[in-house]
Design an enzyme around this catalytic site. Sequence first.
Site, PDB file in Angstrom:
ATOM      1  N   ASP A  66       0.815  -1.221   0.000  1.00 59.29           N
ATOM      2  CA  ASP A  66       0.000   0.000   0.000  1.00 59.29           C
ATOM      3  C   ASP A  66       0.847   1.270   0.000  1.00 59.29           C
ATOM      4  O   ASP A  66       0.318   2.375   0.076  1.00 59.29           O
ATOM      5  CB  ASP A  66      -0.958   0.009   1.195  1.00 59.29           C
ATOM      6  CG  ASP A  66      -0.238  -0.003   2.540  1.00 59.29           C
ATOM      7  OD1 ASP A  66       1.010  -0.029   2.552  1.00 59.29           O
ATOM      8  OD2 ASP A  66      -0.927   0.039   3.586  1.00 59.29           O
ATOM      9  N   LYS A 117      18.290  44.023  -9.769  1.00 60.72           N
ATOM     10  CA  LYS A 117      17.340  44.019 -10.882  1.00 60.72           C
ATOM     11  C   LYS A 117      16.881  45.440 -11.180  1.00 60.72           C
ATOM     12  O   LYS A 117      16.528  46.192 -10.273  1.00 60.72           O
ATOM     13  CB  LYS A 117      16.119  43.154 -10.557  1.00 60.72           C
ATOM     14  CG  LYS A 117      16.420  41.674 -10.419  1.00 60.72           C
ATOM     15  CD  LYS A 117      15.142  40.904 -10.132  1.00 60.72           C
ATOM     16  CE  LYS A 117      15.426  39.424  -9.955  1.00 60.72           C
ATOM     17  NZ  LYS A 117      14.198  38.650  -9.656  1.00 60.72           N
ATOM     18  N   ARG A 172      11.559  27.090   4.128  1.00 55.93           N
ATOM     19  CA  ARG A 172      11.158  28.355   3.504  1.00 55.93           C
ATOM     20  C   ARG A 172       9.673  28.651   3.699  1.00 55.93           C
ATOM     21  O   ARG A 172       9.214  29.745   3.385  1.00 55.93           O
ATOM     22  CB  ARG A 172      11.517  28.342   2.012  1.00 55.93           C
ATOM     23  CG  ARG A 172      13.020  28.436   1.764  1.00 55.93           C
ATOM     24  CD  ARG A 172      13.361  28.416   0.291  1.00 55.93           C
ATOM     25  NE  ARG A 172      13.253  27.082  -0.276  1.00 55.93           N
ATOM     26  CZ  ARG A 172      13.487  26.780  -1.550  1.00 55.93           C
ATOM     27  NH1 ARG A 172      13.827  27.732  -2.395  1.00 55.93           N
ATOM     28  NH2 ARG A 172      13.387  25.540  -1.982  1.00 55.93           N
ATOM     29  N   ASP A 190      24.756  30.991  -3.709  1.00 56.24           N
ATOM     30  CA  ASP A 190      23.532  31.101  -2.911  1.00 56.24           C
ATOM     31  C   ASP A 190      23.451  29.884  -2.007  1.00 56.24           C
ATOM     32  O   ASP A 190      24.164  28.890  -2.222  1.00 56.24           O
ATOM     33  CB  ASP A 190      22.311  31.183  -3.828  1.00 56.24           C
ATOM     34  CG  ASP A 190      21.121  31.879  -3.166  1.00 56.24           C
ATOM     35  OD1 ASP A 190      21.223  32.213  -1.965  1.00 56.24           O
ATOM     36  OD2 ASP A 190      20.101  32.082  -3.841  1.00 56.24           O
TER      37      ASP A 190
END
Length: 282
Positions: free
Chosen positions: A34, A181, A86, A207
Amino acid sequence: MKVISTEKSQVLATRVAHALKTTIVDVNYSRFPDGEHYLRAGELDDEMIIVGSVVDNDALVQLLLLIDACDSSKNRLVVPYMAYARQDKRFHPGEPISIRAVAHVFSHGVSDITTINIHDKEVLKYFSVPAKDISVARDLGAYIKTMDLDKPLILSPDDGALAFAEQVASVGGWDVDHLEKTRLSGVEVKMAPKQLCARGRSVIIVDDIISTGGTIATATGMLYNQGADEVYAACVHGVLTGGAYARLMASGIRDVISSDTIERACSKISAADRIAHALTTH
């Protein structure tokens, strides 16, 4: 003291065991028809180091089962990559604070918890046992140093990751900046280093996590247009979901560098020594 791991953290856990000069416990994993998880561990110690990155929901369940199988208040939990970290805020009524829910269940059956470059250290407050976060930023820097690049420029994808980039750059005393940006129109955005010029330089975008790789891929093309000689991507956690690795390579990235908190072909540095040091330092 022995080390035990979930199915997807076997390599890192074995390296941790080696660094601690101890043994790793064999675990047999299977599923019932299952879909329920089943595991059976080999010979256990009174004190176990349980290593498991929560890379998906299967890994989360395996980690919970391992904690219960070890069944000792002396267990020490290492979660190199913590999924749900996060999801640390509630934006709409009815939403869970998912990391809080995960932290609550991981806090039972262990004496303490160690994470690696968790997205925001503030979430450690949700664990009800002592929890600490360690960083492999300097290990990324040490690897970059072996690449023998001429005056590399270390870039974070935004100002929020600048502190991490500064830790990486400190290893070689390299220049560091973050991408900014600038919206040129309703559909056009320009990304460039905020202060420093990329022209004629080897650029490493760093990062804590690379997930879809979209921002880095877009930035790479723009950095080449601005005269960068070559662009690399480096991170602690190579989530690399949805074809991210291919996306990055197609954008012109020379190489992707990650740690083994998530075991990938691009895992070029190991967190094992940092983990071992954290476990033996009080």
